[in-house]
Design a protein around this motif. Structure first.
Motif, PDB file in Angstrom:
ATOM      1  N   ASP A  78      -6.610  -0.534  -1.612  1.00  0.00           N
ATOM      2  CA  ASP A  78      -5.679   0.581  -1.429  1.00  0.00           C
ATOM      3  C   ASP A  78      -4.248   0.211  -1.795  1.00  0.00           C
ATOM      4  OD1 ASP A  78      -5.212  -1.166   0.632  1.00  0.00           O
ATOM      5  OD2 ASP A  78      -5.264   0.346   2.234  1.00  0.00           O
ATOM      6  N   ARG A  79      -4.080  -0.865  -2.579  1.00  0.00           N
ATOM      7  CA  ARG A  79      -2.732  -1.335  -2.927  1.00  0.00           C
ATOM      8  C   ARG A  79      -2.243  -0.718  -4.235  1.00  0.00           C
ATOM      9  NH1 ARG A  79      -2.701  -6.556  -4.297  1.00  0.00           N
ATOM     10  NH2 ARG A  79      -4.901  -7.023  -4.027  1.00  0.00           N
ATOM     11  N   ASN A 138      -6.019   6.647  -3.626  1.00  0.00           N
ATOM     12  CA  ASN A 138      -6.944   5.574  -3.993  1.00  0.00           C
ATOM     13  C   ASN A 138      -6.730   5.079  -5.410  1.00  0.00           C
ATOM     14  OD1 ASN A 138      -8.064   7.558  -5.626  1.00  0.00           O
ATOM     15  ND2 ASN A 138     -10.036   7.638  -4.560  1.00  0.00           N
ATOM     16  N   THR A 148       0.816  -1.209   0.000  1.00  0.00           N
ATOM     17  CA  THR A 148       0.000   0.000   0.000  1.00  0.00           C
ATOM     18  C   THR A 148       0.854   1.265   0.000  1.00  0.00           C
ATOM     19  OG1 THR A 148      -0.149   0.113   2.421  1.00  0.00           O
ATOM     20  CG2 THR A 148      -1.813  -1.215   1.273  1.00  0.00           C
TER      21      THR A 148
END
Length: 375
Positions: free
Chosen positions: A71-72, A126, A28
């Motif tokens: 969220d990666r 995002n 992330t």
């Protein structure tokens, strides 16, 4: 053959340790661009970026992050391994065409799988484009082109600049399509030139010519001024971009449909070309257009040098007949629909776009006229 390149690339992605690709343990997070590479210089002392940098190896990377990645910024090793099936299908398409002596979709679509990234967007975090303003929504509805479903065609103004083989627009031209993804960089004292395989060449002064263009003077690629930052980075700021083309092209993965991403006269694009290794440029683009977007956004991708890549003619539409064909065919179709009772008004061959006959246009003809007067 490209299939060999794809297989080699995928194998390297699956077997190379994470640190070799700059993939952090925390998927992330996005590490900063490395700055420890010292590039060679030209004979006049500028960092040497000259070469061929095709975008095929990022053609499958979407601009917007698909929801499954959350969220990666990075895919897991299991996710990247699962992409092998698509690579194998492409290899099979190549092999079948070679055996049959045909050239079809297998040779037409250019991409290389194996990117560990989940999207081109790195800011916002995002990984997705921000929302449009109300004005952005309004202007998008006014845009016309062959990619827009359900619109009518009566004149050249019903087609965008790409349809007319003028330009893909900027910054759209700096991002991959499905083919003709070649980029070549040339340098001379005081200038960097970016030659695009698909419609266009950018000439960027880098020797202090930082005067803005006069008001009222615009170009499809805008007014770009470059400067060398640190030892391995070219920073280019561009304004005075001619509105009209879509900010991103519809066939770049992960962008909104219809090729109707509007631009205003206030757009400013800041690019940073980081030479992070002998064969890698990290390309960052910061995009600001407060009239259209609710916030700015930034993309980051890696370009890979490939001096064996060949440029081919981008014929656009051969014989320059497609615009006329669209108009003629669409008028015939509407005449047939009118005869069947499905159209509310007959065709007037001397009229412009007939929004009353085309519910999908949402009254575009009148709105476009009002917009031009207000601007």
């Amino acid at each position: 053959m490209m299939r060999k390149t794809i297989a080699i690339l995928l194998a390297s992605v699956l077997t190379a340790p994470a640190f070799a690709q700059g993939v952090p343990d925390d998927l992330t997070t996005m590490p900063p661009v490395p700055d420890d590479y010292q590039p060679s210089t030209t004979s006049w002392g500028d960092p040497d970026f000259r070469g061929t940098w095709p975008l095929n190896d990022i053609a499958e990377l979407p601009v917007n992050r698909p929801p499954q990645y959350g969220d990666r910024y990075w895919k897991t090793e299991e996710e990247i391994a699962a992409e092998q099936g698509r690579v194998e299908a492409l290899e099979e398409a190549y092999e079948n065409e070679d055996e049959e002596g045909t050239i079809g979709l297998g040779h037409w679509i250019e991409y290389e799988a194996g990117s560990r990234r989940t999207s081109m967007i790195v800011e916002p975090a995002n990984g997705r484009l921000p929302d449009w303003t109300a004005e952005g929504v309004r202007r998008s509805a006014l845009m016309r082109g062959s990619w827009t479903v359900g619109q009518t065609y009566d004149w050249v103004t019903d087609f965008d600049s790409w349809d007319r083989c003028v330009t893909r627009g900027f910054p759209a031209s700096m991002f991959p399509f499905r083919y003709n993804n070649g980029i070549r960089i040339f340098q001379s004292p005081g200038y960097v030139v970016i030659n695009l395989e698909m419609l266009g060449t950018r000439v960027i002064p880098v020797a202090g010519q930082d005067e803005p263009w006069p008001d009222g003077l615009d170009g499809w690629f805008g007014n770009s001024r470059g400067r060398w930052v640190d030892h391995n980075t070219l920073e280019v700021v561009t304004d005075h971009v001619q509105p009209g083309a879509s900010a991103f092209n519809v066939a770049t993965r992960g962008v909104p449909p219809n090729n109707t991403m509007p631009m205003s006269a206030e757009v400013v694009v800041t690019e940073r070309f980081h030479l992070v290794g002998p064969d890698t440029i990290t390309y960052e683009m910061h995009y600001s257009d407060p009239v259209i977007w609710q916030s700015d956004f930034t993309t980051r991708v890696n370009w890979t040098r490939d001096e064996s890549y060949e440029f081919f003619e981008y014929a656009c539409h051969e014989g320059n007949v497609q615009v006329r064909n669209y108009i003629v065919a669409n008028r015939v179709q509407r005449e047939q629909e009118y005869e069947r009772g499905r159209m509310v008004d007959p065709i007037d061959p001397d009229a412009g776009p007939p929004p009353a006959m085309d519910p999908a246009s949402r009254g575009v003809g009148q709105q476009t006229e009002n917009t031009e007067e207000s601007e």
